[in-house]
Enzyme design. Structure first.
Site, PDB file in Angstrom:
ATOM      1  N   TYR A 109       0.787  -1.364  -0.109  1.00  0.00           N
ATOM      2  CA  TYR A 109       0.040  -0.064  -0.089  1.00  0.00           C
ATOM      3  C   TYR A 109       0.749   1.269  -0.113  1.00  0.00           C
ATOM      4  O   TYR A 109       1.883   1.230   0.772  1.00  0.00           O
ATOM      5  CB  TYR A 109      -0.971   0.156   1.306  1.00  0.00           C
ATOM      6  CG  TYR A 109      -1.791   1.345   1.370  1.00  0.00           C
ATOM      7  CD1 TYR A 109      -2.961   1.309   0.899  1.00  0.00           C
ATOM      8  CD2 TYR A 109      -1.257   2.389   2.111  1.00  0.00           C
ATOM      9  CE1 TYR A 109      -3.709   2.499   1.031  1.00  0.00           C
ATOM     10  CE2 TYR A 109      -1.936   3.536   2.030  1.00  0.00           C
ATOM     11  CZ  TYR A 109      -3.279   3.641   1.512  1.00  0.00           C
ATOM     12  OH  TYR A 109      -3.958   4.833   1.657  1.00  0.00           O
ATOM     13  N   GLU A 197      -3.638   7.823  -3.798  1.00  0.00           N
ATOM     14  CA  GLU A 197      -3.378   6.643  -3.325  1.00  0.00           C
ATOM     15  C   GLU A 197      -3.125   5.403  -4.347  1.00  0.00           C
ATOM     16  O   GLU A 197      -3.825   5.230  -5.350  1.00  0.00           O
ATOM     17  CB  GLU A 197      -4.755   6.080  -2.841  1.00  0.00           C
ATOM     18  CG  GLU A 197      -4.822   4.796  -1.796  1.00  0.00           C
ATOM     19  CD  GLU A 197      -6.157   4.346  -1.016  1.00  0.00           C
ATOM     20  OE1 GLU A 197      -6.936   4.293  -2.049  1.00  0.00           O
ATOM     21  OE2 GLU A 197      -6.239   4.474  -0.124  1.00  0.00           O
TER      22      GLU A 197
END
Ligand code: GDP
Ligand code: MN
Length: 401
Positions: A109, A197
């Site tokens: 991530y 993101e």
């Protein structure tokens, strides 16, 4: 403002972030054409909606033939995807992104956010990707890495390396990850983003680091100087009422009561909602029509408020300081003539030219109840609900169809 995955990937790629080859498609034929153009033997068909967690909702389909791409595309287009970010109403898929499928060895991530307390851009990363950051924070809070960026100098290579090593990348992967992290930071900064993101930032089985998903949000107040970003706006993704409100410079927030509010000034709009509650009613919306309530704006406000089927009464509360009550009254009359107003209207006007304003309303053919004060207006609006039995809408314009 949010944009689609394929748009975010294109922007990020311009800053050196590695992304798979892909192309956008609006029809199943175009999807097949894209697959052929991309080449290879496996593709991913991805629904483009402004939401994460599409995978779990069936919006990400891995295909092993062009025929499968066509079938997946036909299945997804026009479908309403419900993810836990869209709310129960879901979002309809109008665009697809077709990408070469990659063999994923590991998912990490990577996010960049504006940390308001630090007043800095903050890089957030975790070795477990593919799941949402909230889940990671819940299940593996200790594994989340943070790196605060000093704005005067920007991200430093050592910071990007620290994150890459912290994510457990092997030496051969670290340089690629550093490039992706620095690229994402530059895109964030140079495009006035508030959130980037990349989830997952994947390592393929052949050791390539690649952004498999991308999400970007931008600062609305900076869009005027980023035309290449603002042109990416997809109105189909926005609440049509928000878009309509923005077009006329109205601040509108839908609530769930039955008394529609048309007010000038945010403070007065708040006070109006309080008074409605105090009188025993529930406001259907917050609406600030701003200082210069032109007839067009008042008409737009009526359209907007009445587009909510729960609205059973409209309460107009205008304090005319810069504005003039007679103009507002003309606006109401004009609005009622151009927009069907199927509910009772209670109007409270105060300020400049108030007598003239009231005369215009009185002499119009409209069924408008006037009120002198805010409390009286709220009480009359709640009373009008009762008269209606709280149900049926009847037309305010006398003789209108
Ligand atoms: P999201 O669910 O909206 O976050 O959409 P993503 O783009 O992140 O895709 C969800 C998941 O689908 C990813 O975490 C991957 O596990 C999987 N996925 C996406 N692209 C590929 C691909 O090219 N190959 C494979 N094998 N899986 C993929
Ligand atoms: Mn994702």
């Amino acid at each position: 403002m949010d944009i689609h995955e394929y748009q975010a990937k294109e922007l990020l790629a311009n800053f050196g972030v590695p992304v798979p080859r892909g192309g956008v498609a609006y029809t199943a034929e175009q999807a097949m054409f894209r697959a052929e153009e991309i080449g290879g033997s496996r593709w991913v068909v991805k629904a483009q909606i402004h939401s994460g967690a599409r995978g779990k909702a069936g919006g990400v389909i891995v295909c092993a033939s062009e025929h499968e791409v066509r079938v997946a595309a036909a299945d997804l287009l026009g479908k309403c995807l419900v993810t836990h970010q869209t709310g129960p109403a879901g979002k309809v898929v109008h665009r697809l992104y077709i990408e070469e499928a990659v063999d994923i060895a590991r998912e990490a991530y990577l996010g960049l956010v504006l940390d308001r307390r630090e007043e800095r851009v903050c890089v957030v990363a975790a070795p477990q990707g593919g799941m949402e950051i909230e889940e990671i924070a819940h299940d593996h809070p200790e594994s989340i890495l943070r790196e605060v960026i000093e704005p005067a100098v920007g991200i430093q290579p050592f910071q990007a390396r620290e994150i890459a090593f912290g994510l457990g990348f092997r030496p051969a992967e670290v340089n690629q990850a550093v490039k992706a992290i620095i690229g994402a930071y530059k895109a964030f900064r140079d495009l006035d983003s508030t959130m980037v993101e990349i989830n997952p930032l994947a390592i393929t089985s052949s050791g390539k680091v690649v952004a498999l998903d991308a999400k970007m949000t931008f600062d609305d107040n900076a869009l005027f100087r980023r035309p290449n970003v603002s042109e990416l706006r997809d109105y189909a993704e926005e609440d049509p009422r928000d878009a309509e409100a923005a077009k006329y410079g109205l601040s509108y927030i839908a609530l769930d009561g039955s008394i529609g509010c048309i007010v000038n000034g945010a403070g007065l709009a708040m006070a109006t909602m309080d008074m409605i509650k105090h009188a025993g009613g529930e406001p259907a919306n917050f609406l600030d029509i701003g200082g210069g309530a032109s007839p067009e704006r008042v008409a737009a406000a009526f359209r907007l408020v009445l587009s909510d089927p729960r609205v059973k009464v409209v309460l107009v509360n205008i304090f005319a300081g810069i504005n003039r009550c007679d103009w507002v009254a003309q606006g109401i009359v004009q609005a009622a003539n151009s927009v069907r107003v199927p509910v009772p209207v209670v109007a409270r006007l105060a300020g400049t030219n108030v007598d003239e304003g009231r005369r215009i309303l009185r002499e119009s053919t409209l069924r408008i109840t006037t009120a002198n004060g805010l409390a009286e207006a709220a009480q009359k609006a709640v009373a009008a609900l009762g008269l209606d039995g709280g149900g049926a809408r009847s037309d305010v314009t006398r003789g209108a169809a």
